[in-house]
Enzyme design. Sequence first.
Site, PDB file in Angstrom:
ATOM      1  N   SER A  44      -1.032  -5.059  -3.288  1.00 15.71           N
ATOM      2  CA  SER A  44      -0.977  -5.847  -2.105  1.00 15.71           C
ATOM      3  C   SER A  44      -0.410  -6.513  -1.037  1.00 15.71           C
ATOM      4  CB  SER A  44      -2.072  -6.786  -2.337  1.00 15.71           C
ATOM      5  OG  SER A  44      -2.962  -6.393  -3.437  1.00 15.71           O
ATOM      6  N   TYR A  45       0.335  -7.275  -1.250  1.00 16.87           N
ATOM      7  CA  TYR A  45       1.128  -7.654  -0.264  1.00 16.87           C
ATOM      8  C   TYR A  45       3.162  -7.583  -0.926  1.00 16.87           C
ATOM      9  CZ  TYR A  45      -3.345 -10.426  -0.658  1.00 16.87           C
ATOM     10  OH  TYR A  45      -4.184 -10.376  -1.026  1.00 16.87           O
ATOM     11  N   SER A  46       3.021  -6.311  -1.603  1.00 18.04           N
ATOM     12  CA  SER A  46       5.089  -6.195  -1.598  1.00 18.04           C
ATOM     13  C   SER A  46       4.800  -4.931  -2.044  1.00 18.04           C
ATOM     14  CB  SER A  46       4.635  -7.355  -2.841  1.00 18.04           C
ATOM     15  OG  SER A  46       4.660  -6.897  -4.000  1.00 18.04           O
ATOM     16  N   LYS A  63      11.715  -6.671  -5.185  1.00 14.86           N
ATOM     17  CA  LYS A  63      10.616  -7.059  -4.868  1.00 14.86           C
ATOM     18  C   LYS A  63      10.753  -7.513  -3.667  1.00 14.86           C
ATOM     19  CE  LYS A  63       5.935  -9.005  -6.780  1.00 14.86           C
ATOM     20  NZ  LYS A  63       5.268  -9.328  -7.297  1.00 14.86           N
ATOM     21  N   ASP A 113      14.565  -6.577 -13.319  1.00 16.42           N
ATOM     22  CA  ASP A 113      14.748  -5.733 -14.013  1.00 16.42           C
ATOM     23  C   ASP A 113      14.435  -4.769 -13.775  1.00 16.42           C
ATOM     24  OD1 ASP A 113      16.573  -6.313 -16.935  1.00 16.42           O
ATOM     25  OD2 ASP A 113      14.220  -7.538 -17.577  1.00 16.42           O
ATOM     26  N   GLU A 119       3.868   1.848 -15.742  1.00 13.44           N
ATOM     27  CA  GLU A 119       2.867   0.867 -16.715  1.00 13.44           C
ATOM     28  C   GLU A 119       2.402   1.770 -17.460  1.00 13.44           C
ATOM     29  OE1 GLU A 119       0.226   0.254 -13.431  1.00 13.44           O
ATOM     30  OE2 GLU A 119       1.648  -0.444 -11.736  1.00 13.44           O
ATOM     31  N   LYS A 160      -3.192  -7.640 -19.008  1.00  8.71           N
ATOM     32  CA  LYS A 160      -3.221  -6.056 -18.954  1.00  8.71           C
ATOM     33  C   LYS A 160      -2.487  -4.883 -18.544  1.00  8.71           C
ATOM     34  CE  LYS A 160      -4.229  -6.096 -13.922  1.00  8.71           C
ATOM     35  NZ  LYS A 160      -5.022  -6.541 -12.665  1.00  8.71           N
ATOM     36  N   GLU A 162      -1.657  -2.622 -16.974  1.00 11.65           N
ATOM     37  CA  GLU A 162      -0.605  -2.528 -15.155  1.00 11.65           C
ATOM     38  C   GLU A 162       0.043  -3.862 -15.611  1.00 11.65           C
ATOM     39  OE1 GLU A 162      -5.313  -2.610 -13.838  1.00 11.65           O
ATOM     40  OE2 GLU A 162      -3.806  -1.990 -11.780  1.00 11.65           O
ATOM     41  N   ASN A 163      -0.160  -4.327 -16.531  1.00 12.98           N
ATOM     42  CA  ASN A 163       0.925  -5.494 -16.443  1.00 12.98           C
ATOM     43  C   ASN A 163       2.182  -5.376 -17.375  1.00 12.98           C
ATOM     44  OD1 ASN A 163       0.097  -6.239 -13.541  1.00 12.98           O
ATOM     45  ND2 ASN A 163      -1.519  -8.110 -14.482  1.00 12.98           N
ATOM     46  N   ASP A 176       4.272  -9.741 -13.451  1.00 13.32           N
ATOM     47  CA  ASP A 176       2.970 -10.228 -12.420  1.00 13.32           C
ATOM     48  C   ASP A 176       2.595 -12.011 -12.833  1.00 13.32           C
ATOM     49  OD1 ASP A 176       1.434 -10.468 -10.827  1.00 13.32           O
ATOM     50  OD2 ASP A 176       0.191  -8.155 -11.439  1.00 13.32           O
TER      51      ASP A 176
HETATM   52  P1  ATP Z   1      -1.151  -5.942  -6.459  1.00 17.12           P
HETATM   53  O1  ATP Z   1      -0.504  -7.504  -5.692  1.00 17.12           O
HETATM   54  O2  ATP Z   1      -2.217  -5.821  -5.398  1.00 17.12           O
HETATM   55  O3  ATP Z   1      -2.207  -6.924  -7.680  1.00 17.12           O
HETATM   56  P2  ATP Z   1       0.616  -5.414  -7.866  1.00 17.12           P
HETATM   57  O4  ATP Z   1       1.168  -6.914  -8.450  1.00 17.12           O
HETATM   58  O5  ATP Z   1       0.803  -4.130  -8.916  1.00 17.12           O
HETATM   59  O6  ATP Z   1      -0.465  -5.261  -7.150  1.00 17.12           O
HETATM   60  P3  ATP Z   1       3.805  -5.785  -7.149  1.00 17.12           P
HETATM   61  O7  ATP Z   1       4.579  -6.492  -8.440  1.00 17.12           O
HETATM   62  O8  ATP Z   1       4.609  -5.642  -6.184  1.00 17.12           O
HETATM   63  O9  ATP Z   1       2.446  -5.379  -7.120  1.00 17.12           O
HETATM   64  O10 ATP Z   1       4.251  -3.840  -8.421  1.00 17.12           O
HETATM   65  C1  ATP Z   1       3.879  -2.853  -6.913  1.00 17.12           C
HETATM   66  C2  ATP Z   1       3.631  -1.486  -7.809  1.00 17.12           C
HETATM   67  O11 ATP Z   1       5.812  -1.105  -8.280  1.00 17.12           O
HETATM   68  C3  ATP Z   1       3.130  -1.133  -9.465  1.00 17.12           C
HETATM   69  O12 ATP Z   1       2.417  -0.747  -9.340  1.00 17.12           O
HETATM   70  C4  ATP Z   1       4.587  -1.206 -10.544  1.00 17.12           C
HETATM   71  O13 ATP Z   1       4.424   0.011 -10.827  1.00 17.12           O
HETATM   72  C5  ATP Z   1       5.557  -1.391  -9.590  1.00 17.12           C
HETATM   73  N1  ATP Z   1       7.126  -1.901 -10.110  1.00 17.12           N
HETATM   74  C6  ATP Z   1       7.018  -3.044 -10.133  1.00 17.12           C
HETATM   75  N2  ATP Z   1       7.929  -4.435 -11.014  1.00 17.12           N
HETATM   76  C7  ATP Z   1       8.422  -3.489 -11.304  1.00 17.12           C
HETATM   77  C8  ATP Z   1       9.908  -3.220 -11.919  1.00 17.12           C
HETATM   78  N3  ATP Z   1      10.319  -4.820 -12.120  1.00 17.12           N
HETATM   79  N4  ATP Z   1      10.287  -1.642 -12.020  1.00 17.12           N
HETATM   80  C9  ATP Z   1       9.667  -0.547 -11.562  1.00 17.12           C
HETATM   81  N5  ATP Z   1       8.292  -0.365 -11.144  1.00 17.12           N
HETATM   82  C10 ATP Z   1       7.811  -2.217 -10.493  1.00 17.12           C
END
Ligand code: ATP
Length: 324
Positions: A44-46, A63, A113, A119, A160, A162-163, A176
């Site tokens: 949402s923010y990145s 990020k 990393d 996920e 969760k 996703e994280n 996250d």
């Molecule tokens: P929100 O902020 O809306 O909850 P988010 O926490 O998933 O979303 P980000 O942390 O910016 O937001 O991650 C965006 C996407 O990038 C995620 O769906 C994730 O699959 C991918 N991602 C995040 N970190 C990594 C990483 N270290 N390596 C590979 N992919 C990543």
Amino acid sequence: EDWQERGAAVSVRQEVDANGQTVSRYIKKGVRDFSFGNTLGEGSYSTVVFATDRQTLKEYAIKILDKRHIIKERKVKYVNIEKDTLNRLTDHPGIVRLYYTFQDEQSLYFVLDLCKGGELLGVLKRMTTFDEECTRFYSAQILDTIDYMHKRGVIHRDLKPENVLLDSGMHVKITDFGTAKMLKTPRVDSSSNGILPLDSAELPQEERASSFVGTAEYVSPELLTDKNACKASDLWAFGCIIYQLLAGRPPFKAGNEYQTFQKIVALDYEFPIGFPTVARDLVERLLVLEPARRLQIEHIKNHEFFDGITWGPDLWKQKAPRLK
Ligand code: ATP
């Protein structure tokens, strides 16, 4: 500006000076030190982008956060929490490591990393469910990481699938930390020169969270009833994750958040037919309404479900089981 200067945004280079002495130089990394590639994902923010260190050719996930957007949406606090918690959790293989932070006029950058496996949720969706062996392996790595986090005084509060990211060897990397809670700074014991593990008994009353944090399906009952999250709240989420890996869906799920919350506080869930008995026993000891009565980490590790698991560094040297 403070944001830019603190943290680990330097690399160390060994150089030989004019006198033939080896000296360490500390060099601040910046945008120009990386070449940026494909977008890996959007939040949402990145935006998370694949990147390579031009010098070392090491691959990272960077990020990128838009400063104006973060300020406008009042998320500065969460960005700082993410950075501060990651800087406290730098020496465990189960945490996405933050290597550098820097900024330019428009954006903030977190050099992380790279998790090529994506996920855990995505992997689970492709498989529908995991068998017991895979569930044991992934949940053991998650638990070992929660144990480390808690010992370093960090409650994640939004665990969760996703994280839970996966690296190229399909090993767990938890991410996250924007809604994490940092407890009292770990004390440094000068006699042993180490950091004392934080025991929950010596902690002050963990601060009350004033607003809902987390994701509806994994939120603990104590957060809903007392607005209070504690270390055991992460273990509730852990119970939900084990259930989900084996059942293919989280235990508490309804048409909307309100109905999901009602199910949680009523402990209204059922096991699907064929759910393994030993895993069921563990989940039932984790999905306990009273946080103080939930199984604690040491006891979870000794539960029959984890028979055959070696805890600690060896767990991370193991090859991930083939997905089944
Ligand atoms: P929100 O902020 O809306 O909850 P988010 O926490 O998933 O979303 P980000 O942390 O910016 O937001 O991650 C965006 C996407 O990038 C995620 O769906 C994730 O699959 C991918 N991602 C995040 N970190 C990594 C990483 N270290 N390596 C590979 N992919 C990543």
